[in-house]
Motif scaffolding. Sequence first.
Motif, PDB file in Angstrom:
ATOM      1  N   TYR A  33       0.836  -1.200   0.000  1.00 28.73           N
ATOM      2  CA  TYR A  33       0.000   0.000   0.000  1.00 28.73           C
ATOM      3  C   TYR A  33       0.869   1.246   0.000  1.00 28.73           C
ATOM      4  CZ  TYR A  33      -2.988  -3.549   2.287  1.00 28.73           C
ATOM      5  OH  TYR A  33      -3.675  -4.696   2.613  1.00 28.73           O
ATOM      6  N   LEU A  45      -5.246   6.625   2.055  1.00 27.76           N
ATOM      7  CA  LEU A  45      -4.806   5.501   1.244  1.00 27.76           C
ATOM      8  C   LEU A  45      -4.789   5.922  -0.218  1.00 27.76           C
ATOM      9  CD1 LEU A  45      -4.086   2.481   1.058  1.00 27.76           C
ATOM     10  CD2 LEU A  45      -6.537   2.019   0.903  1.00 27.76           C
ATOM     11  N   VAL A  48      -3.409   0.370  -3.644  1.00 25.80           N
ATOM     12  CA  VAL A  48      -3.310  -0.962  -3.075  1.00 25.80           C
ATOM     13  C   VAL A  48      -2.879  -1.912  -4.179  1.00 25.80           C
ATOM     14  CG1 VAL A  48      -4.501  -2.835  -1.883  1.00 25.80           C
ATOM     15  CG2 VAL A  48      -5.204  -0.465  -1.480  1.00 25.80           C
ATOM     16  N   ASP A  97      -4.698  -8.840   0.699  1.00 24.30           N
ATOM     17  CA  ASP A  97      -5.283  -7.510   0.451  1.00 24.30           C
ATOM     18  C   ASP A  97      -6.558  -7.287   1.245  1.00 24.30           C
ATOM     19  OD1 ASP A  97      -6.909  -8.095  -2.788  1.00 24.30           O
ATOM     20  OD2 ASP A  97      -6.956  -9.193  -0.896  1.00 24.30           O
ATOM     21  N   SER A  98      -6.743  -8.058   2.315  1.00 20.02           N
ATOM     22  CA  SER A  98      -7.889  -7.807   3.178  1.00 20.02           C
ATOM     23  C   SER A  98      -7.764  -6.470   3.893  1.00 20.02           C
ATOM     24  CB  SER A  98      -8.019  -8.918   4.226  1.00 20.02           C
ATOM     25  OG  SER A  98      -6.930  -8.849   5.145  1.00 20.02           O
ATOM     26  N   GLY A  99      -6.536  -5.975   4.010  1.00 22.89           N
ATOM     27  CA  GLY A  99      -6.293  -4.723   4.709  1.00 22.89           C
ATOM     28  C   GLY A  99      -5.944  -4.903   6.173  1.00 22.89           C
ATOM     29  N   ARG A 100      -6.085  -6.096   6.670  1.00 20.85           N
ATOM     30  CA  ARG A 100      -5.791  -6.350   8.090  1.00 20.85           C
ATOM     31  C   ARG A 100      -4.289  -6.420   8.346  1.00 20.85           C
ATOM     32  NH1 ARG A 100      -9.730 -10.583   7.513  1.00 20.85           N
ATOM     33  NH2 ARG A 100      -8.019 -12.057   7.630  1.00 20.85           N
ATOM     34  N   GLN A 102      -1.566  -4.418   8.868  1.00 16.06           N
ATOM     35  CA  GLN A 102      -0.607  -3.792   7.978  1.00 16.06           C
ATOM     36  C   GLN A 102       0.651  -3.399   8.751  1.00 16.06           C
ATOM     37  OE1 GLN A 102      -2.181  -0.802   5.316  1.00 16.06           O
ATOM     38  NE2 GLN A 102      -4.220  -1.704   5.440  1.00 16.06           N
TER      39      GLN A 102
ATOM     40  N   TYR B  32     -14.085  -4.421  10.672  1.00 17.16           N
ATOM     41  CA  TYR B  32     -12.725  -4.539  11.202  1.00 17.16           C
ATOM     42  C   TYR B  32     -12.253  -3.168  11.644  1.00 17.16           C
ATOM     43  CZ  TYR B  32      -7.703  -5.493  11.355  1.00 17.16           C
ATOM     44  OH  TYR B  32      -6.389  -5.615  11.763  1.00 17.16           O
ATOM     45  N   TYR B  36      -3.743   2.051  15.536  1.00 15.54           N
ATOM     46  CA  TYR B  36      -2.322   2.185  15.285  1.00 15.54           C
ATOM     47  C   TYR B  36      -1.733   3.241  16.214  1.00 15.54           C
ATOM     48  CZ  TYR B  36      -2.634  -0.633  11.043  1.00 15.54           C
ATOM     49  OH  TYR B  36      -2.817  -1.666  10.146  1.00 15.54           O
ATOM     50  N   LEU B  46       0.544  -1.289  14.406  1.00 16.27           N
ATOM     51  CA  LEU B  46      -0.711  -1.863  14.865  1.00 16.27           C
ATOM     52  C   LEU B  46      -0.552  -2.309  16.319  1.00 16.27           C
ATOM     53  CD1 LEU B  46      -3.568  -2.928  14.096  1.00 16.27           C
ATOM     54  CD2 LEU B  46      -2.457  -5.106  13.563  1.00 16.27           C
ATOM     55  N   ARG B  51     -12.761  -7.216  15.677  1.00 14.02           N
ATOM     56  CA  ARG B  51     -13.688  -7.525  14.588  1.00 14.02           C
ATOM     57  C   ARG B  51     -15.117  -7.402  15.105  1.00 14.02           C
ATOM     58  NH1 ARG B  51     -10.255 -12.166  11.344  1.00 14.02           N
ATOM     59  NH2 ARG B  51      -8.229 -11.304  11.944  1.00 14.02           N
ATOM     60  N   PHE B  93     -13.159  -0.415   8.367  1.00 12.39           N
ATOM     61  CA  PHE B  93     -13.476  -0.814   6.992  1.00 12.39           C
ATOM     62  C   PHE B  93     -14.042  -2.219   6.968  1.00 12.39           C
ATOM     63  CE2 PHE B  93      -9.866  -3.618   5.554  1.00 12.39           C
ATOM     64  CZ  PHE B  93      -9.118  -3.588   6.696  1.00 12.39           C
ATOM     65  N   THR B  95     -13.419  -5.879   5.769  1.00 15.91           N
ATOM     66  CA  THR B  95     -12.277  -6.693   5.362  1.00 15.91           C
ATOM     67  C   THR B  95     -12.493  -7.211   3.947  1.00 15.91           C
ATOM     68  OG1 THR B  95     -13.266  -8.646   6.383  1.00 15.91           O
ATOM     69  CG2 THR B  95     -11.672  -7.409   7.687  1.00 15.91           C
ATOM     70  N   GLY B  96     -11.410  -7.188   3.203  1.00 16.51           N
ATOM     71  CA  GLY B  96     -11.496  -7.586   1.805  1.00 16.51           C
ATOM     72  C   GLY B  96     -11.682  -6.405   0.882  1.00 16.51           C
ATOM     73  N   ALA B  98      -9.766  -3.406   1.112  1.00 11.04           N
ATOM     74  CA  ALA B  98      -8.718  -2.566   1.686  1.00 11.04           C
ATOM     75  C   ALA B  98      -8.729  -1.157   1.133  1.00 11.04           C
ATOM     76  CB  ALA B  98      -7.358  -3.220   1.443  1.00 11.04           C
ATOM     77  N   LEU B 101     -10.431   1.399   3.320  1.00  9.37           N
ATOM     78  CA  LEU B 101      -9.961   1.625   4.683  1.00  9.37           C
ATOM     79  C   LEU B 101      -9.900   3.115   4.972  1.00  9.37           C
ATOM     80  CD1 LEU B 101      -7.065  -0.312   6.331  1.00  9.37           C
ATOM     81  CD2 LEU B 101      -7.377   2.109   6.751  1.00  9.37           C
TER      82      LEU B 101
END
Lengths: 113, 113
Positions: A33, A45, A48, A97-100, A102, B32, B36, B46, B51, B93, B95-96, B98, B101
């Motif tokens: 990202y 952002l 991605v 690429d779930s975004g979790r 990072q 999610y 940070y 992070l 969740r 966001f 998840t999936g 991204a 986000l």
Amino acid sequence: ETGVTQTPRHLVMGMTNKKSLKCEQHLGHNAMYWYKQSAKKPLELMFVYSLEERVENNSVPSRFSPECPNSSHLFLHLHTLQPEDSALYLCASSQDDSGREQYFGPGTRLTVT
Amino acid sequence: GENVEQHPSTLSVQEGDSAVIKCTYSDSASNYFPWYKQELGKRPQLIIDIRSNVGEKKDQRIAVTLNKTAKHFSLHITETQPEDSAVYFCAAFITGTASKLTFGTGTRLQVTL
């Protein structure tokens, strides 16, 4: 250095210059990202990439051009930038690429004169 | 799109006291919610995430709570220490996705001796 690295750490460029930012991740992740961090604004952002393919471009001006030659490297090519583009540019990676979860790099502090 | 609001923007507490940072989000589909921590001049890291199928999560002195009905979530730091001083960002966001986000504007926490 392990994790996510970025070069250069600081960059000053004129509005007519062309430069590139580099990001490298040593975590075996599949997604990368680019973020822009400006003072007093949320992290934005920009791009991605998942498995070297661009997943999303969040309405970023064309003067920013990303490149992902492989899953470990990500570049941000800059040309004809504006002073308002001055910011900290952060790279991050995650397993998918779930975004979790990072992991961020240290950032490149960019100043456009 | 998602909109995340974070409060307060600055927070000063005495060492040993608790600190609470709150975020609200707009998209009820978000599932999610990471937090940070960014120390001065360093990269965001992070520290905890939650969740939507969980109401609370704890990790030593840090806890996060989520109220899906009210669409808000909070970070709680107990027994604060000087090394907790940093800027804390929340995000939300699905998840999936991204690319969707969205981060809050950040809270600067100062822990005084």
